[in-house]
Design a protein around this motif. Structure first.
Motif, mmCIF file in Angstrom:
data_model
loop_
_atom_site.group_PDB
_atom_site.id
_atom_site.type_symbol
_atom_site.label_atom_id
_atom_site.label_comp_id
_atom_site.label_asym_id
_atom_site.label_seq_id
_atom_site.Cartn_x
_atom_site.Cartn_y
_atom_site.Cartn_z
ATOM 1 N N ASP A 1 1.196 -9.094 -14.822
ATOM 2 C CA ASP A 1 0.503 -8.903 -16.254
ATOM 3 C C ASP A 1 -0.579 -7.962 -15.999
ATOM 4 O OD1 ASP A 1 1.558 -10.839 -17.749
ATOM 5 O OD2 ASP A 1 -0.004 -12.367 -17.789
ATOM 6 N N ILE A 2 -0.568 -6.817 -16.626
ATOM 7 C CA ILE A 2 -1.508 -5.699 -16.578
ATOM 8 C C ILE A 2 -2.175 -5.465 -17.981
ATOM 9 C CG2 ILE A 2 -1.643 -3.367 -15.413
ATOM 10 C CD1 ILE A 2 -0.821 -5.098 -13.485
ATOM 11 N N ALA A 3 -3.356 -5.247 -17.909
ATOM 12 C CA ALA A 3 -4.053 -5.415 -19.108
ATOM 13 C C ALA A 3 -4.064 -3.728 -19.514
ATOM 14 C CB ALA A 3 -5.511 -5.822 -19.189
ATOM 15 N N ASP A 4 -4.539 -2.920 -18.811
ATOM 16 C CA ASP A 4 -4.477 -1.392 -19.175
ATOM 17 C C ASP A 4 -3.122 -0.852 -19.076
ATOM 18 O OD1 ASP A 4 -5.270 1.500 -17.497
ATOM 19 O OD2 ASP A 4 -6.173 1.117 -19.484
ATOM 20 N N ASP A 5 -3.035 0.005 -20.164
ATOM 21 C CA ASP A 5 -1.745 0.736 -20.292
ATOM 22 C C ASP A 5 -1.518 1.727 -18.953
ATOM 23 O OD1 ASP A 5 -1.199 -0.508 -22.536
ATOM 24 O OD2 ASP A 5 -1.768 1.298 -24.048
ATOM 25 N N ARG A 6 -2.374 2.572 -18.584
ATOM 26 C CA ARG A 6 -2.013 3.517 -17.677
ATOM 27 C C ARG A 6 -1.875 2.646 -16.297
ATOM 28 N NH1 ARG A 6 -7.108 7.448 -17.995
ATOM 29 N NH2 ARG A 6 -7.668 5.731 -19.336
ATOM 30 N N LYS A 7 -2.611 1.591 -16.140
ATOM 31 C CA LYS A 7 -2.500 0.876 -14.862
ATOM 32 C C LYS A 7 -1.004 0.384 -14.817
ATOM 33 C CE LYS A 7 -7.269 -0.594 -13.882
ATOM 34 N NZ LYS A 7 -7.374 0.380 -12.488
ATOM 35 N N ARG A 8 -0.628 -0.228 -16.047
ATOM 36 C CA ARG A 8 0.648 -0.810 -16.010
ATOM 37 C C ARG A 8 1.957 0.313 -16.017
ATOM 38 N NH1 ARG A 8 1.076 -1.765 -21.404
ATOM 39 N NH2 ARG A 8 -0.718 -3.229 -21.237
ATOM 40 N N TYR A 9 1.340 1.442 -16.605
ATOM 41 C CA TYR A 9 2.590 2.400 -16.229
ATOM 42 C C TYR A 9 2.760 2.703 -14.556
ATOM 43 C CZ TYR A 9 4.487 7.238 -16.447
ATOM 44 O OH TYR A 9 5.387 8.211 -15.954
ATOM 45 N N ARG A 10 1.595 2.873 -13.966
ATOM 46 C CA ARG A 10 1.469 3.222 -12.594
ATOM 47 C C ARG A 10 2.268 1.910 -11.904
ATOM 48 N NH1 ARG A 10 -4.477 4.248 -11.021
ATOM 49 N NH2 ARG A 10 -3.361 4.502 -8.992
ATOM 50 N N VAL A 11 1.980 0.744 -12.354
ATOM 51 C CA VAL A 11 2.686 -0.049 -11.693
ATOM 52 C C VAL A 11 4.379 -0.266 -11.689
ATOM 53 C CG1 VAL A 11 2.890 -2.874 -11.822
ATOM 54 C CG2 VAL A 11 0.494 -1.666 -11.485
ATOM 55 N N ASP A 12 4.434 0.096 -13.160
ATOM 56 C CA ASP A 12 6.030 0.173 -13.522
ATOM 57 C C ASP A 12 6.615 1.061 -12.684
ATOM 58 O OD1 ASP A 12 6.334 -1.705 -15.424
ATOM 59 O OD2 ASP A 12 5.898 -0.457 -17.200
ATOM 60 N N LYS A 13 5.863 2.441 -12.423
ATOM 61 C CA LYS A 13 6.536 3.424 -11.813
ATOM 62 C C LYS A 13 6.790 2.910 -10.231
ATOM 63 C CE LYS A 13 5.721 8.284 -11.298
ATOM 64 N NZ LYS A 13 4.563 9.241 -11.321
ATOM 65 N N LEU A 14 5.592 2.481 -9.809
ATOM 66 C CA LEU A 14 5.810 1.717 -8.307
ATOM 67 C C LEU A 14 7.037 0.805 -8.211
ATOM 68 C CD1 LEU A 14 4.200 2.289 -5.761
ATOM 69 C CD2 LEU A 14 2.520 0.593 -6.432
ATOM 70 N N LEU A 15 6.906 0.078 -9.022
ATOM 71 C CA LEU A 15 8.077 -1.332 -8.862
ATOM 72 C C LEU A 15 9.511 -0.595 -9.285
ATOM 73 C CD1 LEU A 15 6.119 -4.078 -10.554
ATOM 74 C CD2 LEU A 15 6.634 -3.766 -8.125
ATOM 75 N N LYS A 16 9.378 0.377 -10.070
ATOM 76 C CA LYS A 16 10.883 0.970 -10.245
ATOM 77 C C LYS A 16 11.402 1.585 -9.159
ATOM 78 C CE LYS A 16 10.292 2.540 -14.778
ATOM 79 N NZ LYS A 16 10.352 3.276 -15.826
ATOM 80 N N ASN A 17 10.673 2.390 -8.018
ATOM 81 C CA ASN A 17 10.750 3.117 -7.197
ATOM 82 C C ASN A 17 11.047 1.985 -5.905
ATOM 83 O OD1 ASN A 17 10.404 5.501 -8.222
ATOM 84 N ND2 ASN A 17 8.181 5.689 -7.406
#
Lengths: 93, 93
Positions: A10-26
């Motif tokens: 659960d990530i509130a901020d869009d930019r942080k969520r984008y970075r977390v998504d990218k990291l997890l997709k990698n």
């Protein structure tokens, strides 16, 4: 040896969520909007946790890590669609 | 005997999501917006799956069921906040 993890966030901020998504997709495969399945060595898992920890806001966000042993992986079930299509994915029918 | 499940969902329609939330809250604890942890007997699990199956849209939605054995439950980790406050919850400090 790689271990199987379900990682959800659960990530509130869009930019942080984008970075977390990218990291997890990698590091694995997205199976739902905020749920990933990853096969990671112990070293990869520690690195991923540390990198996620640098991104998230500890007050508003959370990332949960569920390790599943072989038996538990074999028990995974789902209903509904099984494939999470990323925005730029195409399902070839 | 109760078993431990992590149940996560992606539900497109708000009304369906509300109904799924209600059902899952009656069967466990929400730990993230779309992730619940439930302790269920085999009968309760079958009933829950069936009831969820009546609600969701099989094209747009998905519900994933991760059974965790005792060992895997002991390995659960998280970073960030651990408590998901429901809208009408109050955190007494």
């Amino acid at each position: 040896m790689e271990k199987f993890y379900v990682i959800s966030y659960d990530i509130a901020d869009d930019r942080k969520r984008y970075r977390v998504d990218k990291l997890l997709k990698n590091n694995g495969m997205r199976v739902q909007k905020s749920v990933f399945e990853c096969r990671l060595t112990d070293a990869q898992f520690l690195t991923l946790k540390m990198e996620l920890g640098k991104i998230i806001n500890y007050n508003t966000d959370s990332v949960r890590f569920y390790y599943l042993c072989k038996h538990c992986v074999d028990m995974i079930e789902y209903i509904g669609n099984s494939v999470f299509l990323e925005k730029n994915d195409f399902l070839i029918i």
